[in-house]
Scaffold this motif. Structure first.
Motif, PDB file in Angstrom:
ATOM      1  N   ILE A  89      41.870  35.822  40.654  1.00 22.64           N
ATOM      2  CA  ILE A  89      41.843  34.745  39.661  1.00 22.64           C
ATOM      3  C   ILE A  89      43.272  34.287  39.364  1.00 22.64           C
ATOM      4  O   ILE A  89      43.523  33.094  39.178  1.00 22.64           O
ATOM      5  CB  ILE A  89      41.107  35.171  38.377  1.00 22.64           C
ATOM      6  N   LEU A  90      44.218  35.205  39.351  1.00 20.54           N
ATOM      7  CA  LEU A  90      45.624  34.854  39.161  1.00 20.54           C
ATOM      8  C   LEU A  90      46.103  33.943  40.287  1.00 20.54           C
ATOM      9  O   LEU A  90      46.787  32.946  40.039  1.00 20.54           O
ATOM     10  CB  LEU A  90      46.479  36.119  39.098  1.00 20.54           C
ATOM     11  N   ALA A  91      45.713  34.252  41.514  1.00 16.24           N
ATOM     12  CA  ALA A  91      46.096  33.393  42.643  1.00 16.24           C
ATOM     13  C   ALA A  91      45.471  32.011  42.498  1.00 16.24           C
ATOM     14  O   ALA A  91      46.072  31.017  42.883  1.00 16.24           O
ATOM     15  CB  ALA A  91      45.673  34.030  43.965  1.00 16.24           C
ATOM     16  N   ARG A  92      44.290  31.944  41.912  1.00 16.14           N
ATOM     17  CA  ARG A  92      43.595  30.660  41.738  1.00 16.14           C
ATOM     18  C   ARG A  92      44.204  29.838  40.610  1.00 16.14           C
ATOM     19  O   ARG A  92      44.376  28.643  40.716  1.00 16.14           O
ATOM     20  CB  ARG A  92      42.106  30.924  41.474  1.00 16.14           C
ATOM     21  N   ALA A 141      43.856  34.653  33.821  1.00 15.93           N
ATOM     22  CA  ALA A 141      43.146  35.486  34.794  1.00 15.93           C
ATOM     23  C   ALA A 141      42.594  36.743  34.122  1.00 15.93           C
ATOM     24  O   ALA A 141      41.426  37.099  34.313  1.00 15.93           O
ATOM     25  CB  ALA A 141      44.078  35.860  35.946  1.00 15.93           C
ATOM     26  N   GLU A 142      43.420  37.401  33.348  1.00 16.93           N
ATOM     27  CA  GLU A 142      42.969  38.613  32.661  1.00 16.93           C
ATOM     28  C   GLU A 142      41.850  38.300  31.672  1.00 16.93           C
ATOM     29  O   GLU A 142      40.881  39.061  31.561  1.00 16.93           O
ATOM     30  CB  GLU A 142      44.144  39.286  31.951  1.00 16.93           C
ATOM     31  N   ASP A 143      41.964  37.180  30.954  1.00 16.55           N
ATOM     32  CA  ASP A 143      40.925  36.792  29.999  1.00 16.55           C
ATOM     33  C   ASP A 143      39.598  36.509  30.701  1.00 16.55           C
ATOM     34  O   ASP A 143      38.538  36.929  30.225  1.00 16.55           O
ATOM     35  CB  ASP A 143      41.351  35.559  29.193  1.00 16.55           C
ATOM     36  N   CYS A 144      39.641  35.796  31.801  1.00 14.47           N
ATOM     37  CA  CYS A 144      38.418  35.471  32.542  1.00 14.47           C
ATOM     38  C   CYS A 144      37.739  36.731  33.070  1.00 14.47           C
ATOM     39  O   CYS A 144      36.518  36.888  32.965  1.00 14.47           O
ATOM     40  CB  CYS A 144      38.721  34.527  33.700  1.00 14.47           C
ATOM     41  N   VAL A 145      38.528  37.622  33.622  1.00 15.45           N
ATOM     42  CA  VAL A 145      37.973  38.868  34.157  1.00 15.45           C
ATOM     43  C   VAL A 145      37.429  39.732  33.026  1.00 15.45           C
ATOM     44  O   VAL A 145      36.325  40.292  33.125  1.00 15.45           O
ATOM     45  CB  VAL A 145      39.025  39.620  34.998  1.00 15.45           C
ATOM     46  N   GLN A 146      38.171  39.816  31.942  1.00 14.95           N
ATOM     47  CA  GLN A 146      37.701  40.616  30.802  1.00 14.95           C
ATOM     48  C   GLN A 146      36.384  40.074  30.262  1.00 14.95           C
ATOM     49  O   GLN A 146      35.449  40.833  30.005  1.00 14.95           O
ATOM     50  CB  GLN A 146      38.758  40.621  29.701  1.00 14.95           C
ATOM     51  N   SER A 190      54.837  31.057  36.482  1.00  9.71           N
ATOM     52  CA  SER A 190      55.168  31.337  37.873  1.00  9.71           C
ATOM     53  C   SER A 190      56.183  32.467  38.007  1.00  9.71           C
ATOM     54  O   SER A 190      56.116  33.240  38.951  1.00  9.71           O
ATOM     55  CB  SER A 190      55.705  30.087  38.570  1.00  9.71           C
ATOM     56  N   ALA A 191      57.111  32.577  37.079  1.00  2.00           N
ATOM     57  CA  ALA A 191      58.113  33.633  37.144  1.00  2.00           C
ATOM     58  C   ALA A 191      57.492  35.012  36.992  1.00  2.00           C
ATOM     59  O   ALA A 191      58.063  36.001  37.444  1.00  2.00           O
ATOM     60  CB  ALA A 191      59.170  33.424  36.064  1.00  2.00           C
ATOM     61  N   ASP A 192      56.297  35.081  36.386  1.00  2.66           N
ATOM     62  CA  ASP A 192      55.632  36.362  36.187  1.00  2.66           C
ATOM     63  C   ASP A 192      54.838  36.818  37.401  1.00  2.66           C
ATOM     64  O   ASP A 192      54.372  37.940  37.444  1.00  2.66           O
ATOM     65  CB  ASP A 192      54.663  36.279  34.998  1.00  2.66           C
ATOM     66  N   LEU A 193      54.686  35.957  38.379  1.00  3.74           N
ATOM     67  CA  LEU A 193      53.887  36.291  39.551  1.00  3.74           C
ATOM     68  C   LEU A 193      54.709  37.073  40.560  1.00  3.74           C
ATOM     69  O   LEU A 193      55.888  36.793  40.762  1.00  3.74           O
ATOM     70  CB  LEU A 193      53.367  35.017  40.221  1.00  3.74           C
ATOM     71  N   PRO A 194      54.071  38.034  41.244  1.00  2.00           N
ATOM     72  CA  PRO A 194      54.773  38.716  42.336  1.00  2.00           C
ATOM     73  C   PRO A 194      55.144  37.709  43.422  1.00  2.00           C
ATOM     74  O   PRO A 194      54.419  36.738  43.651  1.00  2.00           O
ATOM     75  CB  PRO A 194      53.730  39.709  42.852  1.00  2.00           C
TER      76      PRO A 194
END
Length: 160
Positions: A22-25, A32-37, A89-93
């Motif tokens: 979801i983060l990649a999307r 992403a974390e909220d949607c998954v949770q 974006s800065a938080d993404l690997p």
């Protein structure tokens, strides 16, 4: 009584991968974390029924639909994501940023199919269910998307 141990094991096994997908999307870790949770909260409420059916597919479908819901309301955020201008974006690997940028060059349907099939390891049938498209269309998007992604990620064409 619900099987809390089974649910906890399911959550521990699936949540990190689903957050990554979801983060990649979305390009937004919090979203992403909220949607998954939220998907897992909904799954917990239905756990007795889900644990014997297809909990992986069900949770993936719910999380995915929550993630793309905002995209259907407006394109400003998606356009920013596609241009790599998201504030998170800065938080993404680094490898996820590279993948996100490469996927942004593809038609949305191809990118979505690739994410669900390869990052979530869903079979074609399940990807078709999540995205609401025929299996043949999923296969076509996989084929075209792989070819385009290979060119994008390896523009020099390093072939043996």
């Amino acid at each position: 009584m619900r099987d809390a141990v089974g649910f906890d094991e399911f959550y521990a096994a699936r949540a990190p991968s689903l957050v990554r997908t979801i983060l990649a999307r979305t390009g937004d870790r919090t979203r992403a974390e909220d949607c998954v949770q939220e998907a897992f909260v909904r799954a917990w409420r239905r756990w007795r029924r889900l644990e014997h059916d297809d909990p992986v597919g069900w949770v993936t479908t719910v999380a995915w639909r929550l993630a793309v819901k905002d995209w259907h309301r407006g394109r400003r955020e998606t356009d920013a994501w596609r241009d790599g201008r998201t504030p998170t974006s800065a938080d993404l690997p680094a490898e996820l940023v590279e993948l996100r940028d490469a996927l942004a060059r593809l038609p949305r349907a191809q990118a979505d199919v690739l994410l669900l099939h390869y990052l979530e390891d869903l079979p074609v049938r399940r990807v078709a269910d999540v995205l609401g498209m025929p299996e043949g269309t999923v296969k076509s998007h996989l084929s075209r998307g792989r070819a385009a992604l290979a060119t994008t990620l390896d523009p020099g064409g390093a072939r043996p």
